[in-house]
Design an enzyme around this catalytic site. Structure first.
Site, PDB file in Angstrom:
ATOM      1  N   LYS A  10       0.849  -0.974  -0.123  1.00 13.75           N
ATOM      2  CA  LYS A  10      -0.073   0.124   0.395  1.00 13.75           C
ATOM      3  C   LYS A  10       0.659   0.967  -0.307  1.00 13.75           C
ATOM      4  CE  LYS A  10      -3.305  -1.729   2.184  1.00 13.75           C
ATOM      5  NZ  LYS A  10      -5.161  -1.839   2.936  1.00 13.75           N
ATOM      6  N   TYR A  50     -12.643  -1.922  -4.106  1.00 11.88           N
ATOM      7  CA  TYR A  50     -13.186  -2.721  -2.560  1.00 11.88           C
ATOM      8  C   TYR A  50     -14.592  -2.638  -2.405  1.00 11.88           C
ATOM      9  CZ  TYR A  50      -8.311  -2.520  -0.208  1.00 11.88           C
ATOM     10  OH  TYR A  50      -7.218  -2.711  -0.125  1.00 11.88           O
ATOM     11  N   ASN A 113      -2.133   0.268   6.606  1.00  9.76           N
ATOM     12  CA  ASN A 113      -1.344  -1.063   7.130  1.00  9.76           C
ATOM     13  C   ASN A 113      -0.649  -1.579   5.572  1.00  9.76           C
ATOM     14  OD1 ASN A 113      -3.777  -1.724   5.617  1.00  9.76           O
ATOM     15  ND2 ASN A 113      -5.159  -3.259   7.125  1.00  9.76           N
ATOM     16  N   HIS A 116      -2.287  -5.460   1.415  1.00  9.44           N
ATOM     17  CA  HIS A 116      -3.246  -6.088   1.516  1.00  9.44           C
ATOM     18  C   HIS A 116      -3.244  -7.754   1.083  1.00  9.44           C
ATOM     19  CE1 HIS A 116      -7.220  -7.135  -0.360  1.00  9.44           C
ATOM     20  NE2 HIS A 116      -7.013  -7.526  -0.742  1.00  9.44           N
ATOM     21  N   GLU A 127      -9.416 -10.988  -7.649  1.00  9.92           N
ATOM     22  CA  GLU A 127      -8.500  -9.633  -7.459  1.00  9.92           C
ATOM     23  C   GLU A 127      -7.442 -10.257  -8.499  1.00  9.92           C
ATOM     24  OE1 GLU A 127      -9.241  -9.084  -2.557  1.00  9.92           O
ATOM     25  OE2 GLU A 127      -7.294  -9.349  -3.521  1.00  9.92           O
TER      26      GLU A 127
HETATM   27  P1  CMP Z   1      -7.506  -4.427   3.611  1.00 12.68           P
HETATM   28  O1  CMP Z   1      -7.356  -5.633   3.856  1.00 12.68           O
HETATM   29  O2  CMP Z   1      -6.763  -3.826   2.485  1.00 12.68           O
HETATM   30  O3  CMP Z   1      -9.163  -4.935   3.239  1.00 12.68           O
HETATM   31  C1  CMP Z   1     -10.148  -3.614   3.795  1.00 12.68           C
HETATM   32  C2  CMP Z   1      -9.128  -2.764   3.892  1.00 12.68           C
HETATM   33  O4  CMP Z   1     -10.479  -1.797   5.163  1.00 12.68           O
HETATM   34  C3  CMP Z   1      -8.245  -2.578   5.436  1.00 12.68           C
HETATM   35  O5  CMP Z   1      -7.299  -3.867   4.875  1.00 12.68           O
HETATM   36  C4  CMP Z   1      -8.000  -1.810   5.837  1.00 12.68           C
HETATM   37  O6  CMP Z   1      -7.038  -1.579   5.406  1.00 12.68           O
HETATM   38  C5  CMP Z   1      -9.464  -1.229   6.304  1.00 12.68           C
HETATM   39  N1  CMP Z   1     -10.135  -0.823   6.995  1.00 12.68           N
HETATM   40  C6  CMP Z   1     -10.084   0.582   7.691  1.00 12.68           C
HETATM   41  N2  CMP Z   1     -11.021   0.434   8.650  1.00 12.68           N
HETATM   42  C7  CMP Z   1     -11.576  -0.544   8.750  1.00 12.68           C
HETATM   43  C8  CMP Z   1     -11.840  -1.533   9.844  1.00 12.68           C
HETATM   44  N3  CMP Z   1     -12.805  -1.825  10.590  1.00 12.68           N
HETATM   45  N4  CMP Z   1     -12.238  -2.879   9.453  1.00 12.68           N
HETATM   46  C9  CMP Z   1     -12.025  -3.970   8.194  1.00 12.68           C
HETATM   47  N5  CMP Z   1     -10.927  -2.852   7.731  1.00 12.68           N
HETATM   48  C10 CMP Z   1     -10.729  -1.563   7.795  1.00 12.68           C
END
Ligand code: CMP
Length: 141
Positions: A10, A50, A113, A116, A127
């Site tokens: 990311k 998403y 974070n 993904h 995906e």
């Molecule tokens: P990712 O695995 O990329 O999939 C969805 C993303 O939404 C997740 O990682 C997080 O970076 C983001 N996100 C933000 N808030 C939340 C939440 N409360 N629960 C899950 N994903 C979240």
């Protein structure tokens, strides 16, 4: 079984110059990069990726973050690649991620974070096809 999974480094991790350190985690743990590209996602592309989260309260922030800078998108291949990649990433919220995981070591917040990874075989198939033509995936299997 040998699987493929879709991985994204990311914008936070690309900005911190740790693409290679994250790729090493994959390579050192039995996963092989079989496709890769750097992209700066548009709102449409990030929102479509998403789509399952469209009704969630964090959707706008998620798309805003994922379009904030370039990302590395890759297909990882290996034995149980989907679960293996999720194990290497650690919990979605880096504050809950086990020590030694990618998110514990490189991530700051639940939005920023670092990575993904696909969460199931069906999302992996969707995906991977979202970002790569089959001619762009160089499978070893
Ligand atoms: P990712 O695995 O990329 O999939 C969805 C993303 O939404 C997740 O990682 C997080 O970076 C983001 N996100 C933000 N808030 C939340 C939440 N409360 N629960 C899950 N994903 C979240």
């Amino acid at each position: 079984a040998v699987q493929r999974t879709l991985s994204i480094v990311k914008p936070d991790a690309v900005g911190k110059n740790v693409i290679g350190r994250i790729y090493s985690r994959f390579e050192d743990n039995g996963l092989r990069v079989v496709a890769a590209k750097m992209l700066h996602l548009s709102e449409d592309v990030a929102g479509g990726f998403y789509a399952e989260h469209r009704e969630r309260p964090f959707f706008a922030d998620l798309v805003g973050f994922m379009t904030s800078g370039p990302v590395m998108v890759q297909v990882l291949e290996g034995e149980d690649a989907i679960a293996k990649n999720r194990e290497l990433m650690g919990a979605t919220n880096p504050k809950e991620a086990d020590a030694g995981t990618i998110r514990a070591d490189f991530a700051e917040s639940i939005d920023a974070n670092a990575v993904h990874g696909s969460d199931s075989e069906s999302s992996a198939a969707r995906e991977i096809a979202y970002f790569f033509a089959s001619s762009e995936v160089f499978s070893r299997a």
